[in-house]
Design an enzyme around this catalytic site. Structure first.
Site, PDB file in Angstrom:
ATOM      1  N   GLN A 155       0.819  -1.165   0.187  1.00 13.36           N
ATOM      2  CA  GLN A 155      -0.019  -0.152  -0.035  1.00 13.36           C
ATOM      3  C   GLN A 155       0.789   1.152  -0.054  1.00 13.36           C
ATOM      4  OE1 GLN A 155      -3.588  -0.636   3.025  1.00 13.36           O
ATOM      5  NE2 GLN A 155      -1.995  -2.120   3.648  1.00 13.36           N
ATOM      6  N   ASN A 156       2.125   1.048   0.165  1.00  9.52           N
ATOM      7  CA  ASN A 156       3.041   2.202   0.326  1.00  9.52           C
ATOM      8  C   ASN A 156       3.188   2.842  -1.040  1.00  9.52           C
ATOM      9  OD1 ASN A 156       2.931   1.507   3.032  1.00  9.52           O
ATOM     10  ND2 ASN A 156       4.939   0.485   2.718  1.00  9.52           N
ATOM     11  N   HIS A 182      -1.459   1.535  -4.286  1.00 14.92           N
ATOM     12  CA  HIS A 182      -2.014   3.005  -3.874  1.00 14.92           C
ATOM     13  C   HIS A 182      -1.039   3.834  -4.944  1.00 14.92           C
ATOM     14  CE1 HIS A 182      -4.099   1.530   0.079  1.00 14.92           C
ATOM     15  NE2 HIS A 182      -4.823   1.426  -1.035  1.00 14.92           N
ATOM     16  N   CYS A 207       1.980  19.042 -17.683  1.00 17.81           N
ATOM     17  CA  CYS A 207       2.262  18.036 -18.504  1.00 17.81           C
ATOM     18  C   CYS A 207       3.147  18.703 -19.542  1.00 17.81           C
ATOM     19  CB  CYS A 207       0.787  17.627 -18.974  1.00 17.81           C
ATOM     20  SG  CYS A 207       1.404  16.384 -20.201  1.00 17.81           S
ATOM     21  N   GLY A 263       2.942  -4.304   9.005  1.00 22.56           N
ATOM     22  CA  GLY A 263       2.748  -2.995   9.217  1.00 22.56           C
ATOM     23  C   GLY A 263       1.801  -2.412   8.671  1.00 22.56           C
ATOM     24  N   THR A 264       0.590  -3.032   8.485  1.00 21.64           N
ATOM     25  CA  THR A 264      -0.593  -2.273   8.121  1.00 21.64           C
ATOM     26  C   THR A 264      -1.611  -2.187   9.194  1.00 21.64           C
ATOM     27  OG1 THR A 264      -2.250  -1.896   6.403  1.00 21.64           O
ATOM     28  CG2 THR A 264      -1.374  -3.982   6.714  1.00 21.64           C
ATOM     29  N   SER A 265      -2.359  -1.138   9.404  1.00 18.34           N
ATOM     30  CA  SER A 265      -3.442  -1.014  10.385  1.00 18.34           C
ATOM     31  C   SER A 265      -4.753  -1.897   9.814  1.00 18.34           C
ATOM     32  CB  SER A 265      -3.866   0.296  10.667  1.00 18.34           C
ATOM     33  OG  SER A 265      -4.184   0.968   9.379  1.00 18.34           O
ATOM     34  N   ASN A 314       3.591  -6.865  13.360  1.00 17.77           N
ATOM     35  CA  ASN A 314       2.871  -5.378  13.505  1.00 17.77           C
ATOM     36  C   ASN A 314       3.411  -5.111  15.108  1.00 17.77           C
ATOM     37  OD1 ASN A 314       1.263  -3.146  14.033  1.00 17.77           O
ATOM     38  ND2 ASN A 314       0.416  -3.607  12.242  1.00 17.77           N
ATOM     39  N   ALA A 360       9.225  -4.066  12.533  1.00 18.40           N
ATOM     40  CA  ALA A 360       9.168  -4.817  11.191  1.00 18.40           C
ATOM     41  C   ALA A 360      10.743  -5.104  10.942  1.00 18.40           C
ATOM     42  CB  ALA A 360       8.644  -3.970  10.109  1.00 18.40           C
TER      43      ALA A 360
HETATM   44  C1  BJW Z   1       4.449  -0.884  12.641  1.00 18.73           C
HETATM   45  C2  BJW Z   1       5.829  -0.168  12.915  1.00 18.73           C
HETATM   46  C3  BJW Z   1       6.931  -0.789  12.696  1.00 18.73           C
HETATM   47  C4  BJW Z   1       4.167   1.262  12.960  1.00 18.73           C
HETATM   48  N1  BJW Z   1       7.066  -2.210  12.362  1.00 18.73           N
HETATM   49  N2  BJW Z   1       4.616  -2.163  12.459  1.00 18.73           N
HETATM   50  C5  BJW Z   1     -15.581  -0.890   2.529  1.00 18.73           C
HETATM   51  C6  BJW Z   1     -16.004  -0.509   3.642  1.00 18.73           C
HETATM   52  C7  BJW Z   1     -15.770   0.978   4.078  1.00 18.73           C
HETATM   53  C8  BJW Z   1     -15.127   1.913   3.382  1.00 18.73           C
HETATM   54  C9  BJW Z   1     -14.576   1.554   2.144  1.00 18.73           C
HETATM   55  C10 BJW Z   1     -14.675   0.175   1.601  1.00 18.73           C
HETATM   56  N3  BJW Z   1     -14.403  -0.080   0.226  1.00 18.73           N
HETATM   57  C11 BJW Z   1     -13.477   1.258  -0.016  1.00 18.73           C
HETATM   58  C12 BJW Z   1     -13.972   2.111   1.188  1.00 18.73           C
HETATM   59  C13 BJW Z   1     -13.498   3.512   1.163  1.00 18.73           C
HETATM   60  C14 BJW Z   1     -12.084   3.729   1.447  1.00 18.73           C
HETATM   61  C15 BJW Z   1     -11.711   3.003   2.838  1.00 18.73           C
HETATM   62  O1  BJW Z   1     -11.156   1.980   2.808  1.00 18.73           O
HETATM   63  N4  BJW Z   1     -11.835   3.829   3.724  1.00 18.73           N
HETATM   64  C16 BJW Z   1     -11.596   3.141   5.338  1.00 18.73           C
HETATM   65  C17 BJW Z   1     -10.723   4.115   5.962  1.00 18.73           C
HETATM   66  C18 BJW Z   1     -12.853   2.738   5.821  1.00 18.73           C
HETATM   67  N5  BJW Z   1     -11.249   3.036   0.372  1.00 18.73           N
HETATM   68  C19 BJW Z   1     -11.295   3.547  -0.768  1.00 18.73           C
HETATM   69  O2  BJW Z   1     -11.690   4.702  -0.995  1.00 18.73           O
HETATM   70  C20 BJW Z   1     -10.284   3.025  -1.906  1.00 18.73           C
HETATM   71  N6  BJW Z   1     -10.854   3.041  -3.107  1.00 18.73           N
HETATM   72  C21 BJW Z   1     -11.772   1.979  -3.205  1.00 18.73           C
HETATM   73  O3  BJW Z   1     -11.982   1.063  -2.830  1.00 18.73           O
HETATM   74  O4  BJW Z   1     -12.470   2.398  -4.362  1.00 18.73           O
HETATM   75  C22 BJW Z   1     -13.864   1.846  -4.587  1.00 18.73           C
HETATM   76  C23 BJW Z   1     -14.709   2.095  -3.673  1.00 18.73           C
HETATM   77  C24 BJW Z   1     -14.792   3.607  -3.426  1.00 18.73           C
HETATM   78  C25 BJW Z   1     -15.640   4.326  -2.562  1.00 18.73           C
HETATM   79  C26 BJW Z   1     -16.613   3.527  -1.608  1.00 18.73           C
HETATM   80  C27 BJW Z   1     -16.618   2.094  -2.011  1.00 18.73           C
HETATM   81  C28 BJW Z   1     -15.555   1.646  -2.864  1.00 18.73           C
HETATM   82  C29 BJW Z   1      -8.991   3.766  -1.973  1.00 18.73           C
HETATM   83  C30 BJW Z   1      -8.118   3.491  -0.914  1.00 18.73           C
HETATM   84  C31 BJW Z   1      -6.756   4.625  -1.048  1.00 18.73           C
HETATM   85  C32 BJW Z   1      -6.131   4.916   0.285  1.00 18.73           C
HETATM   86  N7  BJW Z   1      -5.287   5.874   0.191  1.00 18.73           N
HETATM   87  C33 BJW Z   1      -4.237   6.192   1.295  1.00 18.73           C
HETATM   88  C34 BJW Z   1      -3.969   7.493   1.000  1.00 18.73           C
HETATM   89  C35 BJW Z   1      -2.978   7.687  -0.122  1.00 18.73           C
HETATM   90  C36 BJW Z   1      -2.391   9.127  -0.133  1.00 18.73           C
HETATM   91  C37 BJW Z   1      -0.972   9.104  -0.106  1.00 18.73           C
HETATM   92  O5  BJW Z   1      -0.164   8.345   0.418  1.00 18.73           O
HETATM   93  O6  BJW Z   1      -0.350  10.000  -0.351  1.00 18.73           O
HETATM   94  O7  BJW Z   1      -3.114   5.262   1.311  1.00 18.73           O
HETATM   95  S1  BJW Z   1      -4.889   6.269   2.900  1.00 18.73           S
HETATM   96  C38 BJW Z   1      -3.692   5.690   3.764  1.00 18.73           C
HETATM   97  O8  BJW Z   1      -4.033   4.508   4.144  1.00 18.73           O
HETATM   98  C39 BJW Z   1      -2.497   5.193   2.656  1.00 18.73           C
HETATM   99  C40 BJW Z   1      -2.110   3.829   3.058  1.00 18.73           C
HETATM  100  O9  BJW Z   1      -1.536   3.296   2.006  1.00 18.73           O
HETATM  101  C41 BJW Z   1      -3.473   3.534   3.508  1.00 18.73           C
HETATM  102  C42 BJW Z   1      -3.196   2.249   4.699  1.00 18.73           C
HETATM  103  O10 BJW Z   1      -2.531   2.768   5.582  1.00 18.73           O
HETATM  104  P1  BJW Z   1      -1.623   1.728   6.578  1.00 18.73           P
HETATM  105  O11 BJW Z   1      -0.302   1.326   5.089  1.00 18.73           O
HETATM  106  O12 BJW Z   1      -2.049   0.723   6.948  1.00 18.73           O
HETATM  107  O13 BJW Z   1      -0.751   2.770   7.589  1.00 18.73           O
HETATM  108  P2  BJW Z   1      -1.250   3.059   8.988  1.00 18.73           P
HETATM  109  O14 BJW Z   1      -0.732   4.347   9.275  1.00 18.73           O
HETATM  110  O15 BJW Z   1      -3.120   3.044   8.882  1.00 18.73           O
HETATM  111  O16 BJW Z   1      -0.842   1.965   9.756  1.00 18.73           O
HETATM  112  C43 BJW Z   1       0.518   1.567  10.232  1.00 18.73           C
HETATM  113  C44 BJW Z   1       0.429   0.305  10.923  1.00 18.73           C
HETATM  114  O17 BJW Z   1       1.988   0.096  11.077  1.00 18.73           O
HETATM  115  C45 BJW Z   1       0.024   0.501  12.311  1.00 18.73           C
HETATM  116  O18 BJW Z   1      -0.782  -0.975  12.401  1.00 18.73           O
HETATM  117  C46 BJW Z   1       1.163   0.372  13.293  1.00 18.73           C
HETATM  118  O19 BJW Z   1       1.027  -0.346  14.482  1.00 18.73           O
HETATM  119  C47 BJW Z   1       2.266  -0.259  12.559  1.00 18.73           C
HETATM  120  N8  BJW Z   1       3.435   0.084  12.589  1.00 18.73           N
HETATM  121  N9  BJW Z   1       5.418   1.209  13.054  1.00 18.73           N
HETATM  122  C48 BJW Z   1       5.914  -2.716  12.448  1.00 18.73           C
HETATM  123  N10 BJW Z   1       8.108   0.094  13.153  1.00 18.73           N
HETATM  124 ZN    ZN Z   2      -0.981  15.877 -20.787  1.00 20.60          ZN
END
Ligand code: BJW
Ligand code: ZN
Length: 243
Positions: free
Chosen positions: A104-105, A122, A150, A190-192, A216, A234
């Site tokens: 997801q990174n 992503h 562009c 390392g994903t929530s 995690n 990690a």
């Molecule tokens: C360690 C550590 C160490 C720390 N060692 N561990 C179904 C139900 C409800 C909602 C939805 C659904 N389907 C879709 C949605 C909407 C939405 C969604 O999921 N919302 C939820 C919040 C509920 N999803 C979307 O909109 C997605 N699109 C989609 O599904 O399209 C179709 C659709 C649209 C709308 C409705 C329905 C369907 C797209 C998602 C895009 C996510 N984009 C982001 C931002 C990008 C911007 C950017 O980077 O610039 O991506 S959000 C952000 O979260 C980023 C990440 O990739 C993503 C995941 O986060 P991640 O990687 O898990 O990080 P953290 O910070 O959350 O967690 C870190 C973890 O590491 C923790 O657990 C720590 O404990 C651990 N940790 N240090 C080991 N050293």
């Molecule tokens: Zn263009």
């Protein structure tokens, strides 16, 4: 009761014997490189509102604000290098016949470490996409000119990143589900586990019969369905699990 040692040994054995492995990573794996996570006490969402910065509506409203945020993050990522967890995944890929890395990174650190079969679910913070002609290109400027345009058509460029409410690339989703459904071991690092659809790959793998290992710092919504939860950083857990 299972001791921690035997549980870790079981995870190591399964991973050592598997002929097909899929790995899902999130921000926690890059935290050990210095890249900020999203959630948690020091996560980006503590200081920034996702709906103002990581949605297509936010970009339409104020592209400069969104680009300034990305410019700041690109500066941070540019100073970060892959850590021992990224490196351990490269070694895992080199010895497993069928291997997929789903990340997801957007920081590009897996490829920089040397991972080959990577799906960046992503997008990538070093790529830009034209809002007019839709061409995708590389851009490593730090700082980037805000807002960038562009070279082909002059249209406004946006980050090549999947924002909330946007669909992931259908080919990526298909390949990711296929990997989750067909692997013997699924390793989630390392994903929530709350952002969809990536979060659902874990239960998909489990339902399909994979042995699921989670690494995690903290428990997550996935912890109750995985076979083994390894608690720790990690960069420490992965080398000892994989080597
Ligand atoms: C360690 C550590 C160490 C720390 N060692 N561990 C179904 C139900 C409800 C909602 C939805 C659904 N389907 C879709 C949605 C909407 C939405 C969604 O999921 N919302 C939820 C919040 C509920 N999803 C979307 O909109 C997605 N699109 C989609 O599904 O399209 C179709 C659709 C649209 C709308 C409705 C329905 C369907 C797209 C998602 C895009 C996510 N984009 C982001 C931002 C990008 C911007 C950017 O980077 O610039 O991506 S959000 C952000 O979260 C980023 C990440 O990739 C993503 C995941 O986060 P991640 O990687 O898990 O990080 P953290 O910070 O959350 O967690 C870190 C973890 O590491 C923790 O657990 C720590 O404990 C651990 N940790 N240090 C080991 N050293
Ligand atoms: Zn263009």
């Amino acid at each position: 009761m299972d001791s921690l040692v035997s549980v870790t040994e079981e995870a190591r054995r399964r991973l050592g014997e598997a002929r097909s492995v899929a790995v899902l990573t999130g921000a926690g794996i890059s935290a050990d490189s210095g890249v900020p996570t999203f959630r948690g006490p020091e996560g980006l969402w503590r200081s920034f509102r996702p709906e103002e910065l990581a949605t297509p509506e936010a970009f339409l409203r104020d592209p400069n604000l969104v680009w300034e945020w990305y410019d700041w993050r690109r500066g941070k990522v540019a100073a970060c290098r892959p850590n021992p967890a990224h490196d351990a995944i490269v070694r895992l890929e080199s010895r497993v016949p069928r291997f997929s890395l789903l990340t997801q990174n957007v920081d590009g650190l897996h490829r920089e470490a040397g991972s080959q079969n990577v799906i960046e679910l992503h997008g990538n913070i070093w790529k830009v996409r034209c809002t007019n002609c839709h061409e995708v290109g590389d851009n490593r400027d730090v700082p980037i000119q805000v807002p960038p345009h562009c070279e082909t058509c002059g249209g406004l460029l946006r980050p090549h990143i999947v924002w909330f409410g946007e669909s992931l690339d259908p080919d990526d989703i298909r390949a990711a589900f296929e990997a989750a459904e067909s692997c013997e071991v699924f390793l989630v690092v390392g994903t929530s586990g709350i952002v969809q659809p990536a979060a659902s790959f874990v239960s998909t793998a489990k339902r399909a019969g994979a042995f699921v290992i989670e690494a995690n710092l903290d428990p997550t919504p996935n912890t109750w369905i995985v076979d083994v939860h390894l608690s720790g950083r990690a960069a420490e857990v992965l080398p000892s699990l994989i080597d």
